[in-house]
Design a protein around this motif. Structure first.
Motif, PDB file in Angstrom:
ATOM      1  N   ILE A   1       0.861  -1.578  -0.456  1.00 16.14           N
ATOM      2  CA  ILE A   1       0.078  -0.152   0.083  1.00 16.14           C
ATOM      3  C   ILE A   1       0.977   1.008   0.068  1.00 16.14           C
ATOM      4  O   ILE A   1       0.259   2.414  -1.579  1.00 16.14           O
TER       5      ILE A   1
ATOM      6  N   TRP B   1       1.337   1.486  -4.163  1.00 13.19           N
ATOM      7  CA  TRP B   1      -0.007   2.148  -4.730  1.00 13.19           C
ATOM      8  C   TRP B   1      -0.199   3.825  -3.850  1.00 13.19           C
ATOM      9  O   TRP B   1      -1.240   4.353  -3.911  1.00 13.19           O
TER      10      TRP B   1
ATOM     11  N   LEU C   1      -2.444   6.551  -5.755  1.00 14.29           N
ATOM     12  CA  LEU C   1      -4.162   7.076  -5.232  1.00 14.29           C
ATOM     13  C   LEU C   1      -4.046   8.011  -5.290  1.00 14.29           C
ATOM     14  O   LEU C   1      -3.316   9.163  -4.870  1.00 14.29           O
TER      15      LEU C   1
ATOM     16  N   GLU D   1      -9.224   7.943  -1.687  1.00 17.65           N
ATOM     17  CA  GLU D   1      -8.946   6.102  -2.099  1.00 17.65           C
ATOM     18  C   GLU D   1      -7.888   5.896  -0.343  1.00 17.65           C
ATOM     19  O   GLU D   1      -8.100   4.839  -0.615  1.00 17.65           O
TER      20      GLU D   1
ATOM     21  N   LEU E   1      -8.072   3.419   1.449  1.00 18.31           N
ATOM     22  CA  LEU E   1      -7.525   1.931   1.381  1.00 18.31           C
ATOM     23  C   LEU E   1      -7.116   1.568   3.188  1.00 18.31           C
ATOM     24  O   LEU E   1      -6.743   0.931   3.385  1.00 18.31           O
TER      25      LEU E   1
ATOM     26  N   LEU F   1     -11.643   2.147  -5.602  1.00 19.86           N
ATOM     27  CA  LEU F   1     -11.039   1.176  -5.361  1.00 19.86           C
ATOM     28  C   LEU F   1     -11.375  -0.401  -5.729  1.00 19.86           C
ATOM     29  O   LEU F   1     -10.280  -1.231  -5.978  1.00 19.86           O
TER      30      LEU F   1
ATOM     31  N   LEU G   1      -8.867  -3.600  -5.741  1.00 16.31           N
ATOM     32  CA  LEU G   1      -7.852  -2.477  -4.155  1.00 16.31           C
ATOM     33  C   LEU G   1      -8.490  -3.134  -3.265  1.00 16.31           C
ATOM     34  O   LEU G   1      -8.013  -3.874  -2.525  1.00 16.31           O
ATOM     35  N   LEU G   2      -9.937  -3.584  -4.100  1.00 17.04           N
ATOM     36  CA  LEU G   2     -10.620  -3.258  -2.834  1.00 17.04           C
ATOM     37  C   LEU G   2     -12.014  -4.256  -3.372  1.00 17.04           C
ATOM     38  O   LEU G   2     -12.421  -4.230  -4.265  1.00 17.04           O
TER      39      LEU G   2
ATOM     40  N   TYR H   1     -16.093  -5.104   4.434  1.00 19.24           N
ATOM     41  CA  TYR H   1     -14.964  -4.354   3.342  1.00 19.24           C
ATOM     42  C   TYR H   1     -13.673  -5.557   3.902  1.00 19.24           C
ATOM     43  O   TYR H   1     -13.485  -5.529   4.355  1.00 19.24           O
TER      44      TYR H   1
ATOM     45  N   LEU I   1      -9.642  -5.969   1.962  1.00 21.03           N
ATOM     46  CA  LEU I   1      -8.526  -6.083   0.835  1.00 21.03           C
ATOM     47  C   LEU I   1      -8.640  -6.800  -0.098  1.00 21.03           C
ATOM     48  O   LEU I   1      -9.116  -8.511  -0.222  1.00 21.03           O
TER      49      LEU I   1
ATOM     50  N   VAL J   1      -3.675  -6.335  -3.384  1.00 17.11           N
ATOM     51  CA  VAL J   1      -3.233  -5.183  -2.507  1.00 17.11           C
ATOM     52  C   VAL J   1      -2.102  -5.433  -1.920  1.00 17.11           C
ATOM     53  O   VAL J   1      -0.945  -4.602  -2.170  1.00 17.11           O
TER      54      VAL J   1
END
Length: 177
Positions: free
Chosen positions: A12, A16, A20, A24, A28, A69, A74-75, A100, A102, A106
Motif C-alpha cells: 500500500i 499504491w 491513489l 482513495e 484503503l 478502489l 484493490l478493495l 469490506y 482488501l 493489494v
C-alpha cells in the motif's frame, strides 16, 4: 507490536500510495487498519457513515473512492453470504451489512490471502460486533435519523439470523491460524 500500532502491507505504501488519490488512500488505509491491521481479520463491517467520519471526507467522495478502489481491484465489498457488490447501485440498494476487505492485489507480494477462510473471518467479525448504547439504553450505530435506525435494526436482525446459520470455526481451523 503494541496496541497503538497497526500492521499495514508495505505494498500500500510503496506501490499504491503514489498512484491513489487522497480519499482513495484514506479509505484503503482505513479498511487495512480495520481488517489485517488489527487482528488479522480478512473482512470487517464498516458503515458508510463510519467511512465518512473516519476519513473526514464527504459522502460523494467516499462513494467515489470505494468505487474507484473496487475498479482498480484493490478493495472488495461483500455481503454476509460472500456475494460481491462491485457496483455503486448494488451497494446502495443492498439491504444489510456491507463487509469490506482488501483485495489480494493489494498485498499479493507481501502475503497470500486465503479466501477459503472467509466464512471463518466473517463469523469471528460478526461475533465481535458491538452496538454502542445511547443514554436511553437504546443501541445505535451512526446517525440518529429514523431510516438509519431502521437500517440498523434490519442489519442487527440479519446478523442474528446469519450467526444462527454459521458454525464456529473448528479447533483445527483455529490451530492452523
Amino acid at each position: 507490536m503494541s496496541a497503538s500500532e497497526v500492521s499495514i502491507p508495505s505494498a500500500i505504501l510503496d506501490r499504491w500510495m503514489p498512484k491513489l488519490k487522497d480519499t482513495e488512500l484514506r479509505v484503503l488505509l482505513l479498511v487495512a487498519r480495520q481488517t489485517i491491521g488489527r487482528s488479522g481479520k480478512e473482512v470487517d463491517w464498516l458503515a458508510h457513515s463510519q467511512l465518512r467520519k473516519r476519513t473526514g471526507r464527504a459522502s460523494e467522495a467516499v462513494s467515489a473512492a470505494v468505487d474507484s478502489l473496487i475498479q482498480k481491484g484493490l478493495l472488495e465489498v461483500v455481503t454476509l453470504t460472500g456475494e460481491r457488490l462491485p457496483t455503486p447501485e448494488a451497494r446502495r440498494f443492498h439491504r444489510g451489512i456491507l463487509l469490506y476487505r482488501l483485495s489480494s492485489m493489494v498485498d499479493k507480494a507481501d502475503r497470500a490471502v486465503d479466501k477459503s477462510k472467509t466464512t471463518e473471518y466473517i463469523y469471528s467479525s460478526l461475533r465481535s460486533l458491538r452496538f454502542p448504547k445511547t443514554e436511553g439504553g437504546q443501541e445505535e450505530v451512526g446517525s440518529t435519523r429514523s431510516e438509519d435506525t431502521e437500517h440498523t435494526e434490519r442489519a442487527k436482525q440479519q446478523i442474528r439470523e446469519r450467526l444462527q446459520g454459521l458454525k464456529p470455526p473448528t479447533s483445527r481451523a483455529r490451530r492452523e491460524r
